[in-house]
Motif scaffolding. Structure first.
Motif: not given
Length: 771
Positions: A652-671
């Motif tokens: 899971v990653g999250q990046v903080s951007l200007p003007m109080s913006m945030k973007a996130s992305v997550a990956f999962g693997l079930r075995t």
């Protein structure tokens, strides 16, 4: 009255008073510098958390000085800030805040009205708390498109099919402050409690369109959109609250706008009094080690209970201030001993702190009754005694607390409407078998000793904790509704004892921090499955359909164990280089119990033959102050092997951007794991790949709402709607699961991350106000 006071035997102690100050300075550019000060130089780490930095998720470390900790924030004029300190991991209210507001959980948030403080520094009264009413709102509005990624009947069938469309509104609007000087009050009106997803199984969802498991329309989207437009135009709150037919048996408070919290009273120099109704909370008590009054103990959510609190004012508390002793006493008669508002009870305390808070002693008594009058037909009385001391010159801290729970009624006397003890007390305890004999089984205790060197470079501690098979504690939640097990987490499970050690090494010069927690848990006494207490507990457990979904696994009493122990080790390593921090941790367990033939306790972990389990591990990377385009970056890798049948790896990653913006992305693997017979998981039903993406932005206008949009596929790394869904839902680096109260689809009880959102997807858009 004297007999009542003697009967409840009470003694409370205030923790050491630490002081804080807030000052402001107007800058030439029109903005204002707000400086917070926390005056406890003996604390190791203090964080500032508030609505301006996303509370705990964005809490910022304050700078240590000789006199305490400080931090300055620059905000626009007109800003109003709510805040608390987190001192060495403990949430702490600012006792010298310019003003305060009820936080809704039995505590106070500090409040800074920047313009008022600037004006006060210009010659007004800066310190006096005046009469005045403040408006607070926690409101969420959103919509969610739900999808199935595998068949509900045939789980081998994969795809991406529309399932339903929902709209949700949760809005809690509060008026708080002082109606007159010294006359505080707190009123909350809940406009709606409609989720965008059926988290609890209670059906609090408003659907615009919906299919059944066989892909047939239950609510046609055309008809649903017509209904949506008609009702949003004419009666939006009633529609989103699903208050369409008040003749239904299920209608009433909770499906209409309703009174949420009600708390009011008076605050004088000699006595403080307030009374609460419905979802109002009593003030949290944690004088030594344990919470003896929980922050989520409602006054009675069935709209029938309530409480009245009497406590001493400053004049009485400071009678012996010249001798360095601070007193405190209180008494809370209530009709909320079962948290549902149907049983009478009381809480009483009296205590003292000495030597500037370095020595604290505490005695408290709690009671519960089953009659039609308070103090009538007693059920349980708890007596809690404790003390703690700090020896600053030696770097030592010691604390001890003990509980003696007496039961005046046995389990056979406590028969609920369905004929079982659990329905009588399932919101407040996990002790479902009890008799009226008093002894070791009624005792619980906790002793802690810690050392920290003067430079805060290293420290160590040792703890012993025990809990008897019939030891319970009123007013601490063990709630099967939402899977919160505060009682067991604090006292331990029934008939258990634990020895724990912890230590840390913190070298700020090289940016290295190492921590280690280790514990050994075993039965307090040998109790076989045919013994009275175990057989009685098992009999009550079998009467309740929800038991195995809520209390199984880590929360079962240690009965039916011949010998052995369980060992848990959690190492943590963190390295900081400038603005970058790398953290790694792991949760390792070893169990070598020898159990009876009919015992429900497992000798092994999960579905393997191993006595060893590496349940969880995580790696985090945090980078602050990167630049003008990318403000900050957080990356979390989680390894979760705690599920019996499948393993889950998440990134899971999250990046903080200007003007109080945030973007996130997550990956999962079930075995799928190699499993023994009876516990196999069909490989063709597994959904191995999962991902999620999200975006949020906080606006500066219209009371600073936060807008968010998210897409989830076979995993959901975000908080629930109503909990701040624009934020990530992580336990350290691992993704959290969920919980369901009911079981309409078989997904009841605690749902761990590998199962949460398995075979499902969602696209959601929402907006949240925290005013």
């Amino acid at each position: 009255m004297k007999k009542i006071i003697a009967f409840i035997s009470t003694l409370l102690v205030l923790s050491a008073a630490v002081f804080a100050d807030v000052s402001v300075k107007k800058r030439d550019d029109g903005k204002v510098e707000v400086t917070f000060f926390y005056g406890n130089p003996r604390a190791t780490e203090v964080l500032l958390a508030g609505d301006f930095n996303n509370w705990q998720d964005g809490a910022e470390a304050m700078t240590k000085t000789d006199k305490g900790f400080t931090m300055t924030k620059v905000v626009p004029a007109g800003t109003i800030m709510k805040y608390k300190f987190i001192s060495d991991g403990n949430w702490t209210a600012d006792l010298k805040a310019p003003d305060s507001v009820d936080d809704g959980f039995g505590g106070k948030n500090g409040l800074v009205d920047v313009d008022a403080l600037v004006a006060a520094q210009g010659g007004g009264d800066s310190g006096a708390k005046k009469s005045g009413i403040k408006f607070i709102s926690w409101t969420m509005l959103g919509t969610q498109s739900n999808f199935s990624t595998q068949g509900a009947v045939d789980k081998t069938k994969k795809g991406f099919d529309f399932d339903s469309q929902s709209v949700g509104l949760k809005s809690y609007n509060k008026l708080t402050g002082n109606a007159l000087p010294g006359v505080p009050f707190y009123v909350e009106i809940a406009l709606a409690e409609r989720e965008i997803e059926d988290y609890t199984g209670e059906g609090k969802v408003t659907y615009v369109a919906k299919k059944d498991d066989y892909n047939k329309w239950v609510i046609d989207p055309v008809d649903g959109l017509k209904q949506l437009g008609s009702d949003l135009l004419s009666s939006p709150v009633a529609y989103l609250a699903n208050a369409d037919d008040n003749t239904k048996a299920s209608a009433g408070p909770g499906s209409n706008p309703f009174l949420g919290h009600l708390k009011f009273g008076f605050d004088t120099a000699w006595v403080k009094y307030y009374t609460g109704f419905n979802y109002a909370k009593m003030e949290v008590r944690q004088p030594v080690i344990w919470k003896t009054v929980d922050g989520n103990w409602d006054a009675g959510y069935n709209h029938v209970g309530g409480f009245a609190s009497f406590s001493t004012g400053d004049k009485i508390n400071n009678l012996f201030a010249d001798s360095g002793v601070t007193l405190d006493a209180g008494f809370i008669p209530n009709k909320t001993a079962d948290r549902k508002g149907t049983k009478y009870g009381y809480i009483g305390w009296l205590g003292a702190s000495m030597l500037n808070g370095d020595v604290v002693v505490d005695l408290q008594s709690n009671g519960a009754y089953d009659g039609t009058l308070i103090f009538d037909d007693p059920v349980e009385h708890d007596f809690i005694v404790g003390a703690k001391a700090k020896f600053a010159d030696l770097g030592l801290k010691v604390a001890a607390q003990a509980l003696f729970a007496t039961h005046q009624k046995s389990s056979t006397d406590l028969v609920g409407k369905d004929g079982n003890v659990a329905d009588w007390s399932g919101y407040s305890t996990d002790i479902w078998y009890r008799n009226t004999e008093n002894g070791l089984q009624n005792l619980a205790g906790n002793v802690q000793l810690s050392y920290e060197d003067s430079d805060k470079v290293w420290g160590a501690g040792v703890e012993y904790r025990m809990r008897g098979a019939q030891a319970s504690l009123l007013y601490v939640r063990q709630n099967h509704d939402d899977g919160t097990f505060d009682l067991s987490n604090m006292l331990g499970v029934a008939n258990s004892q634990r020895v724990a050690v912890n230590g840390y090494y913190n070298n700020e010069d090289i940016g290295l921090n190492i921590g280690l927690n280790a514990s050994v848990e075993m039965p307090l006494e040998k109790i076989g499955m045919t013994d009275e207490v175990a057989a009685g507990w098992k009999g009550e457990q079998e009467k309740v359909s929800w038991y195995n979904d809520r209390f199984s696994g880590n929360y079962e009493p240690l009965y039916g164990i011949e010998s052995g122990m369980e060992v848990a080790v959690t190492p943590t390593v963190a390295y900081t280089l400038d603005d970058m921090t790398f953290t790694a941790y792991g949760d390792l367990y070893y169990k070598n119990y020898k159990v009876e033939k009919d015992s429900y306790i497992s000798e092994k972990y999960g579905c393997s033959d191993s006595e060893f389990a590496f349940k969880r591990a995580g790696l985090t990377f945090n980078w602050k102050n990167i630049g003008d385009v990318v403000k900050a970056l957080d990356v979390n890798y989680g390894y979760d092997d705690s599920n019996d049948k499948r393993m889950f790896n998440t990134l899971v990653g999250q990046v903080s951007l200007p003007m109080s913006m945030k973007a996130s992305v997550a990956f999962g693997l079930r075995t799928v794991k190699s499993t023994e017979a009876g516990k196999t998981f069909p490989e063709e039903e597994n959904n191995p790949f999962a991902f999620a993406v999200g975006f949020s932005k906080q606006f500066t206008k219209l009371a600073k709402p936060t807008f968010y949009t998210q897409f989830c596929y076979n995993m959901d790394p975000y908080k629930h709607f109503g909990d701040g869904q624009d934020q990530l839902n992580l336990d350290r680096a691992n993704v959290n699961g969920s919980h369901k109260k009911e079981a309409p689809t078989g997904e009841s009880g605690c749902i761990d991350p590998v199962d949460w959102y398995d075979g499902r997807g969602a696209f959601r858009v929402g907006i949240r106000w925290d005013i």
